[in-house]
Scaffold this active site. Structure first.
Site, PDB file in Angstrom:
ATOM      1  CG  ASP A 414      10.789   9.916  15.563  1.00 12.85           C
ATOM      2  OD1 ASP A 414      10.523   9.248  16.641  1.00 12.85           O
ATOM      3  OD2 ASP A 414      10.044  10.350  14.695  1.00 12.85           O
ATOM      4  CE  LYS A 415       9.149   2.368  15.271  1.00 11.60           C
ATOM      5  NZ  LYS A 415       8.320   1.992  14.127  1.00 11.60           N
ATOM      6  CE  LYS A 578      -2.228 -11.015  13.798  1.00  7.34           C
ATOM      7  NZ  LYS A 578      -3.225 -10.428  13.623  1.00  7.34           N
ATOM      8  NE  ARG A 609       5.804  -4.485  12.125  1.00  8.43           N
ATOM      9  CZ  ARG A 609       5.987  -3.628  13.147  1.00  8.43           C
ATOM     10  NH1 ARG A 609       7.020  -2.973  13.230  1.00  8.43           N
ATOM     11  NH2 ARG A 609       4.953  -3.413  14.070  1.00  8.43           N
ATOM     12  CG  ASP A 691       6.140   2.160  17.411  1.00 10.82           C
ATOM     13  OD1 ASP A 691       5.195   1.604  18.078  1.00 10.82           O
ATOM     14  OD2 ASP A 691       6.322   2.366  16.388  1.00 10.82           O
ATOM     15  CG  ASN A 830       7.115  12.609  18.519  1.00 13.06           C
ATOM     16  OD1 ASN A 830       7.140  13.161  17.370  1.00 13.06           O
ATOM     17  ND2 ASN A 830       7.490  11.375  18.736  1.00 13.06           N
TER      18      ASN A 830
END
Lengths: 1136, 378
Positions: A414-415, A578, A609, A691, A830
């Site tokens: 999972d992230k 942006k 990011r 996500d 989840n």
């Protein structure tokens, strides 16, 4: 079939037929609707109990016995035991009954204990208090007593106890904020809406007066789908019907945020909640080792049966001569003579089976169980996996899978919360090539790598200063963040309070924006609030600047940028934009593009990011035309989206580049290192996340899942919209296969580093398209092609996944044709279905609750602990248990094969070669402890080396130590040793004496001689295999040999009063009094051990495994300490 | 010699880090103990079997085994053994008549005389064995057909023997003593040995019948019922003799120390042989004085006196199942009787080990250094 499922079935059945409809009707507050509507039918729904345990108090004994005897081994022992009870067999039933009873009891106790723990965990959840409204008052109740139709009061930061329809909120607008982090992994706040007609009911009393019914569908597992209708009865009017959708549905497991309290009505409870439906029923997991063990067992069963058959046939051939069958000295009894021939054959066959049944030892299962159970303590004890922040170490929920940890080929992770801390952090920004690093003291974090960067103080001239401030303002304005100003708030941004000037908390659906705004705050520009359509900023000089917000050109994933148009207090119109670098740079006409681009790329490599910021000033008339354009687009009835996009595209051009930002979704400590190690260890790592793609991809770069030279293949909705799925798949597979071909060439020339590796990104929608079986003939191949692509990708990222989809992916890989061993790791509810589906499920004890940890096989505090778990513990457990299994079969071949050979010399009469005591104790005490200890503490390579050199993990991949070749080797070794024992003793006894007083030995001395050689040989064989001699090993190995000798002396030293035979009396001592017996024992042990020793030495010399190379290096090191630094280098196969 | 390294681990830095900062009160209690055992860091000796380490072992084994083997082989070769088959299968054999059931006169015991010549004199103590072949004393039904507590002098077992003795448990409704198939089939040929003096007269070779059974069997495991009562006839009152026996158990010998269950011939027989071809110690011929060999070289006769077998009407009947009867005279060394196996095996194993040592040496020289040197550049 789980009992919970069964229960829900029963409940449904009990509820009667009227409930077998597609929808259910719920009476809010159990209030009967006014007459004139349908009659009030009390319906039965399951209570709000969550059941994850397997047994109940009542069904434990039968169900557990059934489960246990489903194992072929246990069943086999039961049969042997029964046979021994029924017929006259050479050995007593106690010899197999006692161990069997012991095994069954131990296993039952262990499983019972584990289930009891689950019960306890369930109870903790089921008994946690909830507030419900009864007769206008708030009443506390246990969660499990909730019933459908109850009205519940949920306070801030509480978790919803079941699925609810949102009636009203403490907020004026009838909304509430919810995080569903533990459901789908998204930690951002989502807005839910109360039913329009009930949102005015704010107090308990008011809510209690609601008179309404809800009609909705029966529970289904899709988290995002809900269809229903509420009928509200007011006075005597016709009821008002309102549609209900998923925006009204609050799911169990989600947490209320930022809202003081809400009222809601229960619609789905217990195992019918969407979260529970997303669980998978628990089935007992079996490890690969256990599977091979079962296969070997069948082989041995075949060997056993064929032995018995051979002997039975031989017996009757041999007995066909009546003088042999019944010589004058050895008559049968009358009843034996009169017995039916067929019955005789069957009895003989079974007697042979019983005689040889020790070849499949009960004690192996006891030892394996004990090894697993005791061995798992090393995981819980491990200090390196102890997290001092959490105050907890690793947990073992199922010890059956220890060795599977050493066999992992696919890791599904999972992230959010697993790879990342789920915590965005502003790292730096770059204005015109000058880099600003946020002052990060307040997080207690020390930033490294800031050398040579310009800090804020070294301001770049006056013009630069202006640009810089504009940049900061741009970031303060260009967002959709909301501000929550409350002192008492204990939100996710705890870190803000001590250093922030006010206690405001930013909330946004995008955590990046929050991080940016917070970053600006630290750089001196604080976004205060949006008031009367004016955004207020507190600048460095503590002045409040006000900008009127004119337009928001909101973010979408196609444009990958957003803009705002604001009007400053001086009346100038600004457009701030942006977005992702790829969408900004083409639109920029001015600014230091090259410097910024360099910085952006640098940051992207770091896994940050990045976003670029640009602006332009608009003249009044420009603004007006823009405004008009947008408004016409907004008003368009057809193709509105397209027109809007066109308008935006027109507006967002000719920008001036200001700079770029870098935000980090802070990875968990050492996540990248762990992933790299897993890669090196030959595992494929897949990230499955709910996500969105961009975020997930950035994380993947950050944690080194994707490298800079990784070629990314995208299989996303965006692409499949352009091309058909079919074409995309074929394109990709072509790319990948080409790479495959070149790979083989390049590895030959030793240039494997230059080969680009592939990373695949796929999203949930495309995945379901791939997996969906359609009528088209070609579609069946999609899955195959997809698997083919995946196989050639070093890393795969699946985003936008629903929980069940995660499980589906795991299942797909699990059932693909190589049947790889999979591991799933996650922290939220989840991930539970995926954790349950994978061969090994690992839960992270996260902030989002304990669902995952509870349902996992192992729970660890942090992702980084996975490294030690797999590379060290998994490796050790695998090595240990595979030796355990092989050794057990080996030693029992050695044990039983002489007995088989002896039948050829005793007229196939089932005469046991060894005494009963030896038969019983061989596996239980003479040879059990050394192997148990070995299987607990053996370390062929130090754990530091295992950790440092992940490639060692490849040594044991694919169950390599339990391959057929090795199994056959062990078996043949056993047969060889057995032949040596038997014929060695045979020739020693051959028609001569070997005492110095001329007296003769009998058959029991013969057996004892064989047995003595046997015990010494198998123990010394283990001693040869042991590579980690602690004092315990010395104690146990030499101790059990000593025990054998002492036991034999004692057993033969006394006329045992309770025995009806004294055949062993002084046999052992007489044997030891003979010199040739000693010489013979030494000789036979030597002969038995030499081949194995030789094989070991030669294999090590000529075909060493990586572990053996490492060992050899360690040898060198102990001689030459100067070479110590070379050790850290991974050895490669080139040298061979 | 053994390539090894002791590896006593200190807690390397990482452990102290975990213990440090944030441990809350509750957390500390859960923190695992930091013992070497729990952390799997017990000090250990880590030997590795490499060619280098095993080489010396092979050479040592070779060097030790070969001399032992030679010693054993020589010893075995020095043992003198003489074996004679008296089954009487060949019609020319003197025992042919006695072994034929039909021609046997049951009133008078049949005696046959077999002359033989010893080419060499037997210098030391000589052991006389009888040997049977194809006789399955290790058959399961046979092995278990005995009652050890009866043989140990247990009074209750004497009158009600164990069920295992079936079908030799009772005869004429009286319990059999000793019961069971083993006792019932007691070997009953009587062997006597005569030395034929050069002048033609026969002189009896004195055979000693004590000391042929294990001391523990004779004194502990086998006991006559009734304790020290030497009147065995009374003790065995109410029992029946085994069906194949001519005399009851209390008439096996006249010497009370060798009668009843503690008769040594009986005890020897009761120790069931491991293999279907076996020999059992029958008599001892002790060396009388140092000057004269125990058995001089020369001519001897072996007299076999057959005992009547009540049911079979024959001698001890082995021919039915292709059995053989033999008489063996053997001297004994410290390593027992003649058995070249052990010596040959030792020599072979020793040589093989030596050879393997050489092979390993070659492998070690050829490949050993390559492994290490090839990897260090990495």
């Amino acid at each position: 079939m789980d009992c919970s499922l069964l229960r829900s079935l029963i409940n449904r059945y009990c509820a009667g037929e009227e409930n077998w409809v597609d929808s259910r009707t719920i009476y809010i507050g159990h209030r009967e609707p006014p007459s004139g509507t349908d009659a009030y039918i009390p319906q039965r729904y399951p209570d709000n109990r969550i059941v994850s345990s397997k047994y109940t108090f009542w069904n434990f004994v039968p169900k557990n016995l059934f489960e246990q005897f489903r194992r072929i081994a246990n069943f086999y022992f039961l049969i042997i035991f029964l046979v021994q009870l029924i017929i006259d067999t050479p050995t007593s039933p106690i010899t197999s009954g006692l161990p069997l009873f012991f095994v069954i009891t131990v296993t039952a106790v262990k499983q019972g204990y584990e289930d009891w723990l689950r019960h306890k965990a369930d109870n903790a959840v089921n008994q946690c208090p909830v507030h419900i409204i009864q007769h206008g008052k708030v009443v506390r109740k246990q969660s499990r007593r909730l019933r459908v139709g109850d009205i519940v009061l949920v306070k801030e930061d509480e978790t919803f106890p079941c699925d609810l329809i949102f009636l009203s909120s403490s907020r004026e607008d009838g909304t509430c904020f919810v995080t569903t982090a533990s459901l789908d992994g998204e930690s951002s706040h989502k807005t839910y809406y109360a039913v329009q007609d009930t949102k005015a009911f704010h107090t308990e009393q008011e809510v209690d007066t609601i008179n309404a019914t809800i009609e909705c569908e029966q529970p289904q597992s899709d988290l995002y789908k809900f269809v229903g209708r509420i009928n509200i009865y007011q006075d005597r009017d016709e009821p008002i019907a309102r549609p209900l959708g998923s925006e009204n549905l609050l799911l169990r497991g989600a947490t209320l945020k930022n809202t003081e309290h809400i009222f809601a009505v229960v619609i789905y409870t217990g195992m019918e909640t969407k979260m529970a439906l997303n669980y998978q029923s628990k089935s007992q997991k079996r490890s690969a080792v256990e599977k091979s063990m079962n296969t070997y067992l069948i082989v041995y069963l075949c060997i056993l049966i064929s032995k018995a058959v051979i002997n039975t046939v031989m017996k009757y051939v041999w007995q066909s001569d009546p003088n042999r069958d019944e010589p004058f000295y050895n008559h049968k009894t009358d009843s034996e003579r009169q017995r039916n021939m067929l019955l005789k054959v069957i009895t003989d066959f079974l007697a042979f089976m019983v005689l040889f049944n020790y070849i499949i030892p009960v004690s192996m299962y006891v030892t394996v169980e004990m090894q697993k159970f005791l061995g798992s303590y090393f995981i819980t004890w491990d200090d390196d996996m102890f997290d001092s922040e959490l105050g907890e170490g690793a947990l073992v929920n199922t010890s059956d899978l220890n060795e599977e940890l050493g066999q992992i080929e696919y890791v599904f992770t999972d992230k959010t919360g697993t790879l990342t801390e789920n915590n965005m952090e502003f790292i730096e920004c770059c204005v015109d090539g000058h880099v600003y690093v946020a002052d990060a003291i307040c997080n207690g974090q020390i930033l490294t790598g800031t050398v040579g960067m310009d800090m804020i103080d070294s301001s770049p001239g006056a013009g630069g200063k202006e640009r810089e401030e504009l940049f900061f303002r741009a970031l303060c304005l260009c967002h959709t963040v909301q501000v929550k100003e409350e002192e008492s708030v204990d939100g996710i941004k705890k870190g803000l309070q001590p250093c922030g000037k006010s206690s405001s908390v930013y909330i946004s659906s995008s955590p990046d924006e929050v991080a940016l705004v917070e970053g600006m705050k630290r750089l001196g520009f604080t976004y205060l609030r949006l008031k009367d359509n004016h955004m207020e900023i507190l600048n460095r000089d503590d002045d409040i600047e006000r900008f009127e917000l004119m337009e928001v050109l909101s973010f979408d994933s196609v444009r990958r940028r957003m803009s705002v148009i604001v009007k400053s207090s001086t009346g100038e119109y600004y457009l701030f934009c942006k977005g992702a670098d790829s969408s900004i740079f083409p639109r920029v006409i001015q600014g230091k593009v090259d410097q910024v681009r360099a910085r952006v790329e640098h940051n992207a490599v770091e896994g940050l990011r990045t976003l670029c910021v640009a602006y332009k000033t608009l003249a009044q008339e420009e603004y007006e035309s823009v405004c008009k354009q947008i408004n016409t687009a907004k008003l368009a009835l057809q193709d509105r989206d397209k027109k809007l996009a066109e308008a935006f595209d027109f507006i967002e051009r000719d920008l001036i580049l200001l700079g770029a930002t870098a935000v980090e979704d802070r990875l968990q400590d050492k996540a990248a290192d762990t992933i790299e190690s897993l890669h090196k260890a030959g595992m494929k790592v897949w990230v499955l996340t709910g996500d969105k793609m961009e975020t997930a991809a950035a994380t993947c770069y950050a944690c080194k899942l994707f490298h800079r030279n990784t070629e990314i293949l995208e299989l996303t909705t965006k692409r499949t919209e352009e091309q058909s799925l079919h074409d995309v798949l074929f394109d990709l597979s072509k790319t990948v296969l080409r790479h495959c071909g070149s790979l083989t060439r390049d590895t030959v020339s030793g240039l494997s580093h230059d080969v680009p590796d592939y990373g695949l990104i796929i999203d949930g929608a495309t995945l379901s398209a791939v997996m969906k079986p359609t009528e088209e003939s070609s579609s069946g191949n999609y899955k195959e092609i997809f698997l083919e692509i995946c196989r050639n990708c070093s890393a795969v990222l699946c985003c936008r996944m629903a929980p069940l989809q995660k499980a589906q992916i795991v299942k797909m890989i699990k059932t693909s044709k190589e049947h790889p061993i999979t591991l799933a790791i996650g922290d939220g509810a989840n991930d539970v279905s995926m954790i349950l589906e994978a061969h090994v499920g690992i839960g992270i004890m996260g902030k989002e609750g304990r669902q995952a940890a509870r349902n996992s096989d192992y729970a660890i505090p942090k992702f980084k602990h996975l490294k030690k778990m797999l590379l060290v513990h998994g490796h050790y457990y695998y090595i240990r248990i595979s030796e355990l299994v092989q050794y057990f079969f080996y030693k029992n071949v050695c044990f039983i094969f002489p007995q088989f050979l002896y039948q050829f010399f005793c007229g196939f009469s089932q005469q046991p070669l060894y005494d009963t005591a030896y038969l019983t104790l061989y596996n239980i005490s003479f040879t059990s402890l050394p192997i148990l200890l070995y299987s607990l503490i053996e370390q062929h390579v130090n754990m530091d080396i295992l950790k440092r050199d992940p490639s060692l993990y490849r040594d044991i991949a694919k169950n390599s130590l339990l391959r057929w070749r090795i199994f056959i080797y062990w078996t043949l070794l056993g047969v060889f040793d057995a032949v040596v024992f038997f014929f060695g003793a045979y020739f020693l006894f051959d028609n001569t004496t070997f005492t110095s007083n001329g007296q003769m030995f009998g058959n029991w001395t013969f057996g004892t001689l064989v047995f003595t050689v046997l015990v010494f040989t198998v123990t010394l064989k283990l001693a040869l295999d042991t590579q980690y001699w602690t004092w315990i090993n010395h104690f146990v190995i030499w101790g059990s040999l000593l025990f054998y000798v002492i036991f034999s002396l004692l057993w033969g030293g006394i006329i045992w009063p309770f025995l009806n035979y004294q055949r062993m009396y002084y046999v052992f001592m007489q044997m030891l009094s003979s010199g040739p017996a000693w010489l013979g024992i030494i000789l036979l042990i030597t002969i038995s051990l030499i081949p194995d020793m030789l094989k070991k030495v030669i294999c090590r010399q000529l075909w060493p495994t990586s572990a053996e190379r490492i060992q050899a290096k360690r040898q060198c090191l102990s001689v030459e300490p100067s070479t110590i630094f070379m050790l850290s280098q991974t050895s490669s196969r080139i040298s061979f | 010699m053994m390539a090894s390294s002791y590896n006593a681990k200190e807690e390397d830095g990482q452990l102290s880090g975990a213990a440090g900062s944030g441990g809350v009160g509750a957390g500390k209690s859960k923190k695992p103990d930091n013992t070497a055992f729990k952390q799997q860091r017990l000090p250990a000796w880590q030997p590795i079997l490499t060619a280098g380490t095993v080489l010396p072992a092979f050479f040592v084994i070779g060097l030790i085994f070969i001399p032992i083997g030679i010693g054993l082989f020589v010893t075995s070769n020095n043992i003198k053994e003489f074996e004679i088959d008296y089954t009487g299968i060949d019609p020319a054999s003197p025992c042919y008549n006695c072994s034929q059931t039909l021609t046997w006169n049951s009133t008078k015991p049949c005696v046959c005389k077999i002359p033989f010549t010893l080419e060499q004199s037997f210098e030391s103590d000589v052991f006389m064995y009888y040997g049977l072949s194809n006789f399955y004393q290790n058959h399961r039904r046979y092995v278990k057909s005995r009652d050890d507590s009866q043989l140990n002098g247990d009074a209750s077992s004497l009158t009600s023997p164990s069920k295992e003795c079936e079908p030799y448990r009772t005869s004429d409704n009286k319990p059999i003593a000793p019961c069971g198939a083993i006792a019932n089939s007691l070997f009953n040929d009587t062997l006597t040995l005569y030395y034929i003096n050069p002048n033609g007269t026969e002189s009896l070779v004195p055979l000693q019948k004590k000391g042929i059974a294990w001391w523990t069997d004779k004194n502990v495991k086998f006991r006559n019922p009734g304790g020290n009562n030497f009147n065995l006839t009374a003790v065995f009152q109410g029992t029946s003799k085994p069906v194949n026996w001519q005399k009851p158990v209390y008439e096996l010998d006249t010497d009370p120390e060798n009668n009843g269950f503690i008769n040594e011939d009986f005890i020897v027989w009761m120790r069931t042989a491991a293999l279907p071809t076996f020999r059992k110690l029958y008599r001892l011929i002790e060396k009388k004085n140092n000057m004269i060999p125990t058995l001089q070289r020369g001519n001897y006769t072996l007299d076999i006196t057959y005992t009547h077998f009540p049911i079979q009407c024959s001698d001890y009947p082995v021919r039915r199942f292709d059995g053989r009867k033999r008489m063996i005279l053997s001297t004994i060394s410290w390593m027992g009787g003649k058995n070249p196996f052990l010596g040959i095996a030792y020599i072979t194993v020793g040589s093989v080990c030596f050879f393997l040592g050489v092979v390993l040496l070659i492998i070690h020289q050829k490949y050993g250094n390559r492994n290490n040197s090839a990897e260090i550049p990495n």
